[in-house]
Design a protein around this motif. Structure first.
Motif, PDB file in Angstrom:
ATOM      1  N   ASN A  93      44.139  31.963  35.860  1.00 32.13           N
ATOM      2  CA  ASN A  93      44.312  32.890  36.988  1.00 32.13           C
ATOM      3  C   ASN A  93      43.654  34.256  36.774  1.00 32.13           C
ATOM      4  O   ASN A  93      44.253  35.296  37.040  1.00 32.13           O
ATOM      5  CB  ASN A  93      45.800  33.102  37.312  1.00 32.13           C
ATOM      6  N   LEU A  94      42.409  34.247  36.294  1.00 34.56           N
ATOM      7  CA  LEU A  94      41.669  35.508  36.167  1.00 34.56           C
ATOM      8  C   LEU A  94      40.910  35.788  37.449  1.00 34.56           C
ATOM      9  O   LEU A  94      40.634  34.878  38.229  1.00 34.56           O
ATOM     10  CB  LEU A  94      40.681  35.424  35.001  1.00 34.56           C
ATOM     11  N   LEU A  95      40.575  37.057  37.660  1.00 26.27           N
ATOM     12  CA  LEU A  95      39.714  37.417  38.795  1.00 26.27           C
ATOM     13  C   LEU A  95      38.271  37.240  38.368  1.00 26.27           C
ATOM     14  O   LEU A  95      37.818  37.874  37.416  1.00 26.27           O
ATOM     15  CB  LEU A  95      39.926  38.877  39.174  1.00 26.27           C
ATOM     16  N   GLY A  96      37.537  36.414  39.122  1.00 26.71           N
ATOM     17  CA  GLY A  96      36.182  36.072  38.711  1.00 26.71           C
ATOM     18  C   GLY A  96      35.162  37.193  38.865  1.00 26.71           C
ATOM     19  O   GLY A  96      34.138  37.223  38.182  1.00 26.71           O
ATOM     20  N   ARG A  97      35.448  38.133  39.753  1.00 26.89           N
ATOM     21  CA  ARG A  97      34.419  39.128  40.077  1.00 26.89           C
ATOM     22  C   ARG A  97      34.431  40.362  39.198  1.00 26.89           C
ATOM     23  O   ARG A  97      33.539  41.189  39.284  1.00 26.89           O
ATOM     24  CB  ARG A  97      34.539  39.542  41.546  1.00 26.89           C
ATOM     25  N   GLU A 102      38.486  44.655  32.809  1.00 31.00           N
ATOM     26  CA  GLU A 102      39.167  44.981  34.070  1.00 31.00           C
ATOM     27  C   GLU A 102      40.278  43.980  34.398  1.00 31.00           C
ATOM     28  O   GLU A 102      41.309  44.347  34.961  1.00 31.00           O
ATOM     29  CB  GLU A 102      38.153  45.069  35.214  1.00 31.00           C
ATOM     30  N   ASN A 103      40.052  42.725  34.028  1.00 31.58           N
ATOM     31  CA  ASN A 103      41.111  41.734  34.221  1.00 31.58           C
ATOM     32  C   ASN A 103      42.364  42.101  33.431  1.00 31.58           C
ATOM     33  O   ASN A 103      43.481  41.967  33.924  1.00 31.58           O
ATOM     34  CB  ASN A 103      40.632  40.340  33.806  1.00 31.58           C
ATOM     35  N   LEU A 106      44.283  44.841  35.102  1.00 34.91           N
ATOM     36  CA  LEU A 106      44.774  44.587  36.465  1.00 34.91           C
ATOM     37  C   LEU A 106      46.268  44.855  36.694  1.00 34.91           C
ATOM     38  O   LEU A 106      46.622  45.493  37.696  1.00 34.91           O
ATOM     39  CB  LEU A 106      44.479  43.146  36.880  1.00 34.91           C
ATOM     40  N   LYS A 138      31.907  38.587  32.421  1.00 31.80           N
ATOM     41  CA  LYS A 138      32.719  38.079  33.523  1.00 31.80           C
ATOM     42  C   LYS A 138      33.400  36.792  33.026  1.00 31.80           C
ATOM     43  O   LYS A 138      32.832  36.082  32.179  1.00 31.80           O
ATOM     44  CB  LYS A 138      31.839  37.744  34.738  1.00 31.80           C
ATOM     45  N   ARG A 154      46.009  40.190  29.098  1.00 34.69           N
ATOM     46  CA  ARG A 154      46.492  40.757  30.373  1.00 34.69           C
ATOM     47  C   ARG A 154      48.015  40.711  30.444  1.00 34.69           C
ATOM     48  O   ARG A 154      48.663  41.665  30.896  1.00 34.69           O
ATOM     49  CB  ARG A 154      45.891  39.970  31.545  1.00 34.69           C
TER      50      ARG A 154
END
Ligand SMILES: Nc1ncnc2c1ncn2[C@@H]1O[C@H](COP(=O)(O)OP(=O)(O)O)[C@@H](O)[C@H]1O
Ligand SMILES: [Mg+2]
Length: 225
Positions: A93-97, A102-103, A106, A138, A154
């Motif tokens: 469930n990481l943010l791909g962008r 930054e992940n 979050l 990324k 995270r």
């Protein structure tokens, strides 16, 4: 730290009633590493979501540090969740962008204050999980095991007391799984309470205690050491 008393859960979705948990009772002590084991489709994620206050029991009590969570408002619950609980999921469930760094940061976007030292802490955590040289990558430039290690960093950014993991090695090869389990061992050694749900006995055996569920109830509790 945690006590469940007679926790039941039934989903009512699209007019269909799905009973999943039929009365769960157990306690989890501060600092313990506990595995909850059950076959697929029998309510592990449901139970973990309740432990993480992402979902509520249909019936029964959930005490967290002697506080009855069923009496808290949604606001109070999300504040308590943000401060005290970290989550690791099977599919990372990481943010791909956004970058790895930054992940990891979050969860702080939802916090009231964004501590100055947060970036330092994120970098330290990424070092701890062996990704200090990939903080600007990324997620899709990382292997599954590496992505899961980002997810662990995270989960720890708010220094939660409780780490909840839902089949954290379910999508990984055995070598990556071993790396993840070693990180959990280390986190536990540093004093955190960990709850892992899994259907794999070898994953469960890494914990101090195994709670086995059957038909939506606790079937047995055993100490592994
Ligand atoms: N939101 C939902 N609405 C209706 N049924 C659900 C929902 N979430 C899960 N279920 C059902 O609850 C049961 C247990 O699901 P789950 O907790 O995901 O099991 P596990 O994690 O052990 O595989 C399954 O039968 C599943 O279909
Ligand atoms: Mg599940």
């Amino acid at each position: 730290m945690i006590e469940l008393r007679g926790v039941k859960k039934t989903y009512y979705t699209e007019g269909k009633e799905t009973p999943v948990l039929f009365g769960i009772d157990f306690k989890i002590e501060e600092g313990d590493y506990t595995a909850i084991m059950a076959p697929s489709g029998t309510g592990k994620s449901t139970l973990l979501n309740i432990l993480g206050t992402l979902d509520k029991p249909t019936e029964g009590k959930y005490l967290f540090r002697n506080r009855d969570l069923t009496e808290l408002s949604d606001d109070e619950l999300s504040r308590m969740r943000n401060k005290s609980i970290g989550f690791v999921f099977q599919l990372f469930n990481l943010l791909g962008r956004v970058s790895v760094l930054e992940n990891v940061l979050l969860p702080l976007l939802y916090a009231e204050t964004y501590p100055k030292e947060a970036r330092e802490r994120a970098l330290r955590l990424l070092d701890m999980v062996g990704l200090g040289d990939r903080v600007h990558f990324k997620p899709n430039a990382l292997s599954g095991g590496q992505q899961q290690r980002v997810a662990i960093a995270r989960a720890l950014i708010n220094e939660p007391d409780l780490l909840l993991a839902d089949e954290p090695t379910g999508n990984l090869d055995s070598m990556s799984s071993e790396e993840i389990l070693q990180i959990f061992d280390e986190i536990h050694r540093k004093g955190r309470t960990i709850v892992v749900v899994t259907h794999e006995r070898d994953v469960a055996l890494r914990a101090d205690k195994i709670i086995t569920m059957k038909d939506g109830r606790v079937f047995s509790e055993e100490r592994t050491r």
